[in-house]
Design a protein around this motif. Structure first.
Motif, PDB file in Angstrom:
ATOM      1  N   ASP A 389       5.915  -9.334   6.171  1.00  0.00           N
ATOM      2  CA  ASP A 389       6.446  -8.210   6.592  1.00  0.00           C
ATOM      3  C   ASP A 389       5.477  -7.386   6.035  1.00  0.00           C
ATOM      4  OD1 ASP A 389       7.475  -5.696   5.851  1.00  0.00           O
ATOM      5  OD2 ASP A 389       9.205  -6.189   4.881  1.00  0.00           O
ATOM      6  N   PRO A 390       4.887  -6.280   6.881  1.00  0.00           N
ATOM      7  CA  PRO A 390       3.619  -5.522   6.478  1.00  0.00           C
ATOM      8  C   PRO A 390       3.827  -4.649   5.083  1.00  0.00           C
ATOM      9  CG  PRO A 390       4.773  -4.606   8.627  1.00  0.00           C
ATOM     10  CD  PRO A 390       5.343  -6.063   8.259  1.00  0.00           C
ATOM     11  N   ASP A 391       5.223  -4.444   4.815  1.00  0.00           N
ATOM     12  CA  ASP A 391       5.374  -3.775   3.576  1.00  0.00           C
ATOM     13  C   ASP A 391       5.622  -4.720   2.357  1.00  0.00           C
ATOM     14  OD1 ASP A 391       5.244  -1.234   4.513  1.00  0.00           O
ATOM     15  OD2 ASP A 391       7.270  -1.516   5.692  1.00  0.00           O
ATOM     16  N   SER A 392       5.392  -5.900   2.724  1.00  0.00           N
ATOM     17  CA  SER A 392       5.783  -6.752   1.522  1.00  0.00           C
ATOM     18  C   SER A 392       4.446  -6.879   0.504  1.00  0.00           C
ATOM     19  CB  SER A 392       6.062  -8.323   1.967  1.00  0.00           C
ATOM     20  OG  SER A 392       4.796  -8.655   2.741  1.00  0.00           O
ATOM     21  N   GLN A 393       4.892  -7.474  -0.833  1.00  0.00           N
ATOM     22  CA  GLN A 393       3.700  -7.555  -1.672  1.00  0.00           C
ATOM     23  C   GLN A 393       2.289  -7.888  -1.167  1.00  0.00           C
ATOM     24  OE1 GLN A 393       4.631  -9.535  -5.254  1.00  0.00           O
ATOM     25  NE2 GLN A 393       3.059  -8.643  -6.404  1.00  0.00           N
ATOM     26  N   VAL A 394       2.732  -9.375  -0.602  1.00  0.00           N
ATOM     27  CA  VAL A 394       1.698 -10.222  -0.162  1.00  0.00           C
ATOM     28  C   VAL A 394       0.782  -9.598   0.983  1.00  0.00           C
ATOM     29  CG1 VAL A 394       2.886 -11.435   1.733  1.00  0.00           C
ATOM     30  CG2 VAL A 394       1.186 -12.582   0.157  1.00  0.00           C
ATOM     31  N   ALA A 395       1.515  -8.504   1.726  1.00  0.00           N
ATOM     32  CA  ALA A 395       0.608  -7.846   2.715  1.00  0.00           C
ATOM     33  C   ALA A 395      -0.072  -6.699   2.223  1.00  0.00           C
ATOM     34  CB  ALA A 395       1.611  -7.590   3.987  1.00  0.00           C
ATOM     35  N   GLN A 396       0.303  -6.051   1.030  1.00  0.00           N
ATOM     36  CA  GLN A 396      -0.236  -4.846   0.210  1.00  0.00           C
ATOM     37  C   GLN A 396      -1.235  -5.083  -0.712  1.00  0.00           C
ATOM     38  OE1 GLN A 396       0.442  -1.846   1.177  1.00  0.00           O
ATOM     39  NE2 GLN A 396       1.150  -2.480   3.271  1.00  0.00           N
ATOM     40  N   GLU A 397      -1.015  -6.178  -1.337  1.00  0.00           N
ATOM     41  CA  GLU A 397      -1.588  -6.652  -2.640  1.00  0.00           C
ATOM     42  C   GLU A 397      -3.019  -7.391  -2.348  1.00  0.00           C
ATOM     43  OE1 GLU A 397      -1.042  -8.156  -7.078  1.00  0.00           O
ATOM     44  OE2 GLU A 397       0.414  -7.139  -6.192  1.00  0.00           O
TER      45      GLU A 397
END
Length: 494
Positions: A389-397
């Motif tokens: 998911d592009p909004d998930s933590q792993v994609a954002q942090e």
């Protein structure tokens, strides 16, 4: 100087710091341990500098700038930097072993962290010697009659350089040598996990160059407040920093009362847009390699892979195979290209972000944990997460580990929107068969640098830096050199 050598090639570095031309321990004699991340063993110690030590270093740099000819003598600076280049070259194998000891960087890939920065010293000497410090812009009309205007480029003053642990020797050089050649004096605060890459630099300056006392200082410490004191000191005119965005914000706040100039290279969460006409067998194995080769501890790593839905399964399978076959392990073994994370804390952070990705619906394709065959050392398996998911933590942090996330997209516009869905904007990549189309996509990515089809944006002659919360200013190129100078416009009779 005491050194520690073992059968593994581990080498302890200079314990002392350099203040006002003198290699010295902190007055209390306190030290802190330096851990070899491949063995989890203590490799040696570094002196544990204090806020008082930092204040003395700043005072020395201030005096050297205000009272010596360093800021005005280009030829002498040129001479000293050529000495420094030659001294680094003589010491390069020692520097290489210290780098591997501190960071766990595989010996096979140390060239970019040892040979490259040594070459850059000579580059900046030549660049600074040829630079036009006085530019005549001609005669301009004014209400008081014609005036000739000249721009005089002058050094800023005292530069505080705060460097990270991932590529310590390279960044110690990159953040200080152009500043020195531009006529500034410098106080270097190396990262706590990699003090020797800084203290060895100080030793070499003190013992093998004519750089005057106070012009270059190194303060090593295991205390966060020492770096904070450098950022806040009103005698410091500029801070250059590479590291996390959170620390960058703190540096900006510390410098605000004196409106201190800041040059910041901060975090990144770069995207690699793979277009539907790309050669996946060329682009994706390279993407996997880039994720692993520095244990993922790279700010410019394009860790978010965006694949067209029409070729999604094919792309995931290529990435899986590449990551499962990537050679990793003992950094002293020339057959390995990925070493350990730098610390137990960093590995725990990486593993925690992997778990958060799985918890948010990502599919673990390969890796995801500690390798069973490497029970000692801070190793992490090369890891691939799909359906992210592009909004998930792993994609954002920012992860700073050997981890790739894969997200599908439907159109070029969709891919660009996902790529730009980040507080960061340091780097990026586009792969595609139609180079014009790839270029058009690259121009729409909100990032400071983009690679197309593996043709790297990074180099000493080209400006490098981030947008959004990835930083302020640029390193490298003529723009990077000018960061360490102030332009003074002088109006005078024609």
């Amino acid at each position: 100087m005491t050194t520690v050598e073992t059968e593994f090639g581990v080498l302890a570095g200079e314990q002392r710091m350099l203040i006002d031309g003198e290699l010295q321990h902190t007055s209390s004699g306190a030290t802190f341990d330096v851990i070899h991340p491949a063995s989890e063993q203590v490799a040696g110690q570094a002196t544990d500098g204090t806020v008082e030590d930092m204040s003395r270093a700043v005072a020395a740099a201030r005096r050297a700038f205000d009272e010596s000819d360093w800021s005005r003598d280009v030829d002498f600076r040129y001479h000293c930097l050529h000495q420094l280049h030659d001294a680094f070259d003589r010491n390069k194998e020692r520097l290489r072993r210290i780098l591997i000891t501190e960071v766990g960087c595989p010996v096979t890939v140390t060239g970019s962290q040892i040979e490259s920065p040594i070459d850059e010293v000579r580059h900046w000497a030549e660049h600074g010697k040829a630079f036009e410090y006085l530019v005549d812009t001609g005669v301009h009309p004014t209400q008081m009659g014609p005036a000739r205007r000249k721009i005089h480029y002058e050094p800023i003053g005292v530069v505080g350089a705060i460097t990270p642990w991932n590529v310590p020797f390279y960044l110690n050089v990159a953040e200080t040598v152009p500043a020195l050649m531009a006529g500034n004096t410098v106080v270097l605060k190396p990262a706590q996990l990699t003090p020797w890459s800084g203290s060895e630099y100080g030793r070499i300056v003190a013992e093998e160059t004519d750089i005057p006392a106070g012009v270059f200082n190194v303060v090593v410490s295991n205390a966060n407040e020492v770096g904070a004191a450098l950022s806040a000191d009103p005698r410091v005119d500029m801070i250059t920093f590479t590291g996390s965005t959170a620390t960058g914000r703190a540096i900006l706040a510390a410098g605000a009362p004196t409106v201190k100039k800041t040059l910041l290279e901060l975090g990144g969460k770069s995207a690699h847009i793979v277009l539907d006409d790309a050669d996946l067998n060329s682009a994706l194995p390279m993407a996997a390699m880039m994720a692993c080769v520095m244990s993922g501890q790279s700010c410019i790593l394009p860790s978010r892979i965006l694949l067209p839905r029409s070729r999604y399964d094919e792309g995931v399978e290529i990435l899986k195979s590449s990551m499962e076959n990537f050679p990793y392990g003992d950094p002293w073994d020339p057959g390995n290209m990925q070493g350990p994370q730098i610390s137990d804390g960093q590995r725990k952070k990486v593993l925690g972000l992997i778990r958060s990705g799985i918890d948010s619906g990502a599919r673990l394709v390969t890796g995801g944990g500690i390798p069973e065959h490497l029970p000692t050392g801070y190793y992490t398996q090369p890891t691939l997460l799909a359906d992210v998911d592009p909004d998930s933590q792993v994609a954002q942090e920012e992860i700073f580990g050997p981890v790739l996330t894969v997200t599908p997209y439907d159109t070029d516009d969709d891919a660009i929107a996902i790529a730009n869905n980040s507080i960061y904007g340091l780097s990026g990549e586009v792969s595609g068969g139609d180079v014009d189309r790839a270029f058009a996509v690259a121009t729409r990515m909100r990032t400071g640098n983009v690679t197309i089809n593996g043709k790297s944006h990074f180099g000493i002659t080209s400006p490098f830096g981030g947008t959004k919360q990835s930083g302020l200013g640029r390193r490298n190129g003529d723009e990077g050199y000018r960061e360490y100078l102030e332009g003074k416009t002088i109006g005078m009779p024609e």
